[in-house]
Design a protein around this motif. Structure first.
Motif, short mmCIF file in Angstrom:
data_model
loop_
_atom_site.label_atom_id
_atom_site.label_comp_id
_atom_site.label_asym_id
_atom_site.label_seq_id
_atom_site.Cartn_x
_atom_site.Cartn_y
_atom_site.Cartn_z
N LEU A 90 0.83 -1.20 0.00
CA LEU A 90 0.00 0.00 0.00
C LEU A 90 0.87 1.26 0.00
CD1 LEU A 90 -2.74 -1.06 2.58
CD2 LEU A 90 -3.01 -0.86 0.10
N GLY A 91 1.92 1.23 0.82
CA GLY A 91 2.83 2.37 0.86
C GLY A 91 3.53 2.59 -0.46
N ALA A 92 3.94 1.48 -1.10
CA ALA A 92 4.61 1.59 -2.40
C ALA A 92 3.66 2.16 -3.45
CB ALA A 92 5.12 0.22 -2.84
N ALA A 93 2.40 1.75 -3.39
CA ALA A 93 1.41 2.27 -4.34
C ALA A 93 1.25 3.78 -4.17
CB ALA A 93 0.07 1.57 -4.14
N TYR A 94 1.25 4.24 -2.92
CA TYR A 94 1.16 5.67 -2.66
C TYR A 94 2.38 6.40 -3.21
CZ TYR A 94 1.66 10.05 -0.15
OH TYR A 94 1.87 11.36 0.15
N LEU A 95 3.57 5.85 -2.92
CA LEU A 95 4.78 6.51 -3.37
C LEU A 95 4.90 6.52 -4.88
CD1 LEU A 95 7.33 5.13 -0.74
CD2 LEU A 95 6.34 7.40 -0.85
N ASP A 96 4.46 5.43 -5.52
CA ASP A 96 4.52 5.38 -6.98
C ASP A 96 3.61 6.42 -7.62
OD1 ASP A 96 6.40 3.41 -7.03
OD2 ASP A 96 4.96 1.76 -7.28
N SER A 97 2.58 6.82 -6.90
CA SER A 97 1.65 7.81 -7.44
C SER A 97 2.22 9.23 -7.35
CB SER A 97 0.30 7.75 -6.71
OG SER A 97 0.43 8.26 -5.38
N VAL A 98 3.30 9.38 -6.60
CA VAL A 98 3.93 10.70 -6.44
C VAL A 98 5.02 10.82 -7.49
CG1 VAL A 98 5.07 12.28 -4.85
CG2 VAL A 98 3.45 10.60 -3.98
N GLU A 99 4.71 11.38 -8.65
CA GLU A 99 5.63 11.41 -9.78
C GLU A 99 6.88 12.22 -9.52
OE1 GLU A 99 3.56 12.65 -13.24
OE2 GLU A 99 2.07 11.05 -13.13
N ILE A 100 6.80 13.10 -8.57
CA ILE A 100 7.95 13.95 -8.27
C ILE A 100 9.18 13.13 -7.90
CG2 ILE A 100 7.38 14.23 -5.82
CD1 ILE A 100 8.32 17.11 -6.03
N ARG A 101 8.97 11.94 -7.37
CA ARG A 101 10.10 11.09 -6.97
C ARG A 101 10.96 10.71 -8.17
NH1 ARG A 101 8.35 6.24 -5.40
NH2 ARG A 101 10.16 5.74 -4.14
N SER A 102 10.32 10.29 -9.25
CA SER A 102 11.09 9.88 -10.43
C SER A 102 11.84 11.05 -11.03
CB SER A 102 10.17 9.23 -11.47
OG SER A 102 9.17 10.12 -11.89
N GLU A 103 11.25 12.24 -10.99
CA GLU A 103 11.92 13.43 -11.51
C GLU A 103 13.10 13.84 -10.64
OE1 GLU A 103 11.41 14.88 -14.29
OE2 GLU A 103 9.52 13.96 -14.92
#
Length: 263
Positions: free
Chosen positions: A77-90
């Motif tokens: 669930l936590g990973a799904a939340y983090l994956d939805s935050v696109e700023i991380r990949s940028e």
């Protein structure tokens, strides 16, 4: 009648279940049933019933020594939340470069009410470094990440973050509201915030805001490390480097100083 007692039974149980998850999330070594019950101020029978339901959902697990811990589905669930935050990949390549350039841990955080949550980090190559786990949080008013966001936020956001008081995290923590507001003003002036071992003993940090296309702070980058390496005479150098990385990340999110009044 308390606020909890006024809720329907199913709502009370939901609140209690999340309380148990919060307790176990902080207990990396796990807790016995008795310890969970005490921490949650619940009868053991109630705590055990709720834990069994959570175990069926795979968000908690019981292991060696009958100690309860968080389960794998919570990670999913936590990973799904983090994956939805696109700023991380940028942010990842900028953070890696910032850590390489400074030799210190770089973190990316977002504001969640009066706390700042770590959503990405790159570790220092040094054996002695700051250990801040992804998903952990700190008070916004004491951390460099939180201060960087608050310094560029509307007054009501700052007031909300300060509403619960200014916690004393270390001997150096600023606990006077006027002094904190003055520090936020200095942050706006120079473009980066400073945490002079105020959030964690022996750890200095600098932070800079990440702005979106509207010029609003949506996150912050920080560089942190032991004060033996992050000396006071390095703060300006590290602050400027962090601000430059945060500015580049802001541009990637669509920020334009011409549209947003400049920064």
């Amino acid at each position: 009648m308390t606020a909890e007692a006024a809720k329907p039974a199913h709502a009370r149980n939901l609140v209690r279940a999340f309380t148990l998850l919060d307790i176990l999330a902080e207990a990396t070594e796990g807790l016995t049933l008795a310890e969970v019950a005490v921490a949650a101020s619940l009868p053991e029978a109630t705590a055990h019933r709720l834990l069994n339901v959570l175990e069926d959902l795979k968000v908690v697990r019981v292991g060696e020594g009958n100690r309860w811990r968080v389960g794998r589905h919570l990670l999913e669930l936590g990973a799904a939340y983090l994956d939805s935050v696109e700023i991380r990949s940028e942010a990842r390549d900028l953070m890696a470069h910032l850590t390489e350039a400074t030799g210190e841990t770089c973190a990316l955080g977002v504001l969640d009410e009066d706390r700042v949550v770590y959503i990405e980090k790159t570790d220092s190559p040094h054996p002695v470094r700051m250990h801040s786990g992804i998903g952990r949080s700190n008070p916004a008013v004491t951390s460099s990440l939180g201060r960087a966001i608050l310094a560029f936020s509307p007054d009501w956001v700052v007031e909300s973050a300060m509403a619960g008081g200014l916690p004393r995290r270390t001997e150096r923590t600023v606990t006077d509201a006027e002094a904190l507001l003055a520090e936020l003003h200095r942050c706006r002036e120079r473009g980066y915030s400073v945490d002079d071992a105020e959030n964690e003993p022996g750890i200095r940090a600098v932070g800079a805001p990440v702005l979106d296309y509207r010029g609003r702070p949506v996150a912050a980058l920080s560089v942190a490390g032991p004060e033996q390496r992050v000396r006071a005479d390095r703060l300006d150098e590290l602050g400027r480097a962090t601000a430059e990385a945060a500015r580049e990340l802001s541009f990637r999110l669509g920020y334009s100083p011409h549209r947003s009044g400049g920064r």
